[in-house]
Enzyme design. Structure first.
Site, short mmCIF file in Angstrom:
data_model
loop_
_atom_site.label_atom_id
_atom_site.label_comp_id
_atom_site.label_asym_id
_atom_site.label_seq_id
_atom_site.Cartn_x
_atom_site.Cartn_y
_atom_site.Cartn_z
N HIS A 1 27.95 63.98 48.81
CA HIS A 1 27.58 63.85 47.40
C HIS A 1 28.66 63.09 46.64
O HIS A 1 28.37 62.19 45.84
CB HIS A 1 27.37 65.24 46.79
N GLU A 2 29.93 63.44 46.89
CA GLU A 2 31.03 62.74 46.21
C GLU A 2 31.14 61.30 46.69
O GLU A 2 31.48 60.40 45.90
CB GLU A 2 32.34 63.50 46.43
N HIS B 1 28.96 59.16 44.68
CA HIS B 1 29.54 58.67 43.42
C HIS B 1 30.39 57.42 43.66
O HIS B 1 30.41 56.49 42.85
CB HIS B 1 30.40 59.75 42.77
#
Length: 239
Positions: free
Chosen positions: A103-104, A107
């Protein structure tokens, strides 16, 4: 006039607070549950994150381990181009760990692609750091000084309105955050599946549950902020 923090408008916050408690409970349950389920590939969060970044040509994005005293706090720092992972995400190879790590990474990929919502959130963040801390004190001070007659009504109104505008900036930040987080979670599932870091529909479903539960905390935070803003506006308008 009763104090603003103890009048009937407090009920406006109740549904949003219930949603926030439910969302927090759901994310804790899912993270803890799937932290006990190892991926079949057996790669930890740091390794998966590093490999996906390399596959996307982002070798300049670092993956760092947060200190032991930060059990959570996973994030991507666009200024230093660093994915920072908490120890149990960095070190372990559970479904929760790889889902949060990627998920990071999502980003970081958003940043590389110039994803507009992320750019807007990053741009407004320095302002939010100032306004979020000053908003409620300004509103409170404006009401108290006006009630006690220490300042003219127009000055009281001005201070309250500035506080409400400051709080509205925080609400905008929460709203911008929603597409950023949902998009990162969508990317994470696709990246995990494409790289075969999760095996089959069962592991994919687990990863989705972890990420969707985490996303709901952002929805809840936005709901609480909106409810609080509505409450402030009602109180200010009835003066």
């Amino acid at each position: 006039m009763p104090l603003m923090f103890f009048d009937w408008t407090i009920v406006i916050l109740i549904p949003a607070m219930i949603l926030a408690m439910w969302a927090q409970g759901r994310v804790s349950t899912n993270l803890n549950k799937y932290a006990e389920v190892a991926t079949k590939r057996g790669l930890n969060g740091a390794t998966v994150a590093t490999q996906i970044l390399a596959d996307h040509g982002l070798r300049d994005v670092k993956v760092e381990r947060l200190p032991e005293n930060k059990p959570w706090g996973d994030h991507y720092d666009p200024k230093s181009r660093t994915v920072r992972l908490s120890p149990h995400v960095y070190d372990t190879h559970s479904i929760s760990a790889v889902a949060v790590a990627v998920h990071e990474v999502g980003h970081a990929i958003q940043h590389d692609e110039g994803y507009s919502a992320l750019a807007m959130r990053s741009g407004i963040f320095p302002l939010v750091r100032i306004t979020s801390g000053a908003a409620v004190p300004l509103i409170f001070i404006g009401f108290i000084l006006g009630m006690l007659g220490f300042i003219a009504p127009e000055w009281s109104t001005t201070i309250i309105n500035i506080g409400i505008i400051f709080f509205a900036v925080t609400v905008v930040f929460h709203l911008i955050t929603l597409p950023v987080e949902f998009d990162a979670s969508k990317r994470a599932v696709a990246l995990l599946e494409a790289g075969r870091y999760i095996d089959g529909e069962e592991e994919k479903g687990m990863a989705k549950r972890v990420l969707s539960a985490a996303a709901m905390t952002y929805v809840a935070a936005a709901a609480v902020a909106i409810a609080q803003l509505v409450r402030f506006l009602i109180i200010a308008n009835r003066r």
